[in-house]
Write a protein that holds these residues in place. Structure first.
Motif, PDB file in Angstrom:
ATOM      1  N   THR A  53     -31.079  21.580  26.173  1.00  0.00           N
ATOM      2  CA  THR A  53     -31.770  22.869  26.070  1.00  0.00           C
ATOM      3  C   THR A  53     -33.235  22.685  25.685  1.00  0.00           C
ATOM      4  O   THR A  53     -34.088  23.497  26.047  1.00  0.00           O
ATOM      5  N   MET A  87     -35.389  22.606  28.593  1.00  0.00           N
ATOM      6  CA  MET A  87     -35.645  23.914  29.189  1.00  0.00           C
ATOM      7  C   MET A  87     -36.849  24.579  28.524  1.00  0.00           C
ATOM      8  O   MET A  87     -37.707  25.164  29.198  1.00  0.00           O
ATOM      9  N   TYR A  88     -36.920  24.499  27.195  1.00  0.00           N
ATOM     10  CA  TYR A  88     -38.079  25.061  26.495  1.00  0.00           C
ATOM     11  C   TYR A  88     -39.343  24.272  26.824  1.00  0.00           C
ATOM     12  O   TYR A  88     -40.433  24.841  26.941  1.00  0.00           O
ATOM     13  N   ALA A 141     -40.991  33.627  31.297  1.00  0.00           N
ATOM     14  CA  ALA A 141     -39.610  33.150  31.188  1.00  0.00           C
ATOM     15  C   ALA A 141     -38.694  33.885  32.161  1.00  0.00           C
ATOM     16  O   ALA A 141     -37.835  33.280  32.814  1.00  0.00           O
ATOM     17  N   LEU A 151     -33.623  32.201  27.881  1.00  0.00           N
ATOM     18  CA  LEU A 151     -33.103  30.851  28.059  1.00  0.00           C
ATOM     19  C   LEU A 151     -31.671  30.723  27.538  1.00  0.00           C
ATOM     20  O   LEU A 151     -30.865  29.987  28.111  1.00  0.00           O
ATOM     21  N   GLN A 201     -28.423  29.293  29.453  1.00  0.00           N
ATOM     22  CA  GLN A 201     -27.600  28.243  28.847  1.00  0.00           C
ATOM     23  C   GLN A 201     -26.130  28.650  28.785  1.00  0.00           C
ATOM     24  O   GLN A 201     -25.231  27.834  29.046  1.00  0.00           O
TER      25      GLN A 201
END
Length: 235
Positions: A37, A40-41, A65, A115, A119
């Motif tokens: 994760t 992803m950020y 986003a 996000l 996830q």
């Protein structure tokens, strides 16, 4: 082991605790999908920097986003490729400028909501190992296996230092230590989903452990817990 279904595994911890490497190797052994994760950020941070977006403008970051597609691809070699809007940026998201700003982007509630939604969609198969900073507390609170990996600041800085040196980047150990200290403060003090162990997470100090030992410990705990649950359900 690949034929068994244990359930999702959540691994949290601060920068440099070894959670990403351990999670990736654990996923390989279980035959699960590994979801980083943090990548992803980082991908969203990379895109924001690439487009010159003001990182102090939460509204712009949330809009970005919601308009961004981020995909993680596990390869046969055990690595993870990161795609942002179809462009592979696996190496680009590890740049120091991204590392410096990722906590700023990750603190925005609307960014986290978007996000986390992605996830949870990825975890719907119930066969993922997911690592991050709020997996056990927020993203997958119902995961049957939750771990929080930690290590001393000095050890985490040393690991990051050697990682960067190996990649050919000139770095200073004290600078890295200060950067990790800053990220720890940002991640643990943010108002939304701060970095902290889930109440039912097993905390593992990896300071004096090799990654192989960490993975072996995780597997042992998963198998033991699974056995206890299976026995209880048969009564």
């Amino acid at each position: 082991m690949r034929n068994k279904l244990y359930g999702n595994v959540a691994i949290d911890g601060p920068a440099g605790a070894g959670k990403s490497t351990a999670a990736r190797l654990l996923a390989q052994k279980l035959g699960y999908l590994y979801i980083d994760t943090g990548a992803m950020y980082r991908a969203l941070t990379w895109k924001a920097l690439h487009q010159g977006i003001d990182l102090a403008d939460d509204r712009q970051l949330v809009a970005l986003a919601e308009a961004t597609t981020i995909r993680l691809e596990n390869t046969a070699a055990g690595t993870v490729k990161v795609y942002c809007d179809s462009e592979e940026i696996t190496a680009a998201i590890r740049q120091e400028t991204v590392s410096h700003h990722v906590s700023t982007v990750a603190r925005v509630p609307g960014v986290r909501r978007r996000l986390v939604e992605l996830q949870r969609q990825m975890a719907a198969s119930n066969r993922v190992v997911m690592d991050g900073r709020d997996i056990g507390t927020n993203v997958l609170p119902e995961a049957p296996y939750k771990f929080f990996l930690t290590a001393s600041l000095e050890e985490r800085a040393r690991r990051r230092y050697h990682e960067l040196i190996a990649s050919g980047r000139p770095v200073d150990l004290e600078t890295i230590k200060e950067e990790i200290r800053r990220r720890d403060a940002q991640d643990s003090q943010r108002e939304v989903d701060p970095l902290q162990p889930a109440p039912d997470a097993v905390i593992i100090d990896t300071t004096n452990m090799r990654v192989e030992e960490v993975v072996a410990k995780l597997l042992e705990l998963i198998q033991t817990h699974h056995g206890v649950n299976a026995t209880a359900s048969e009564r």
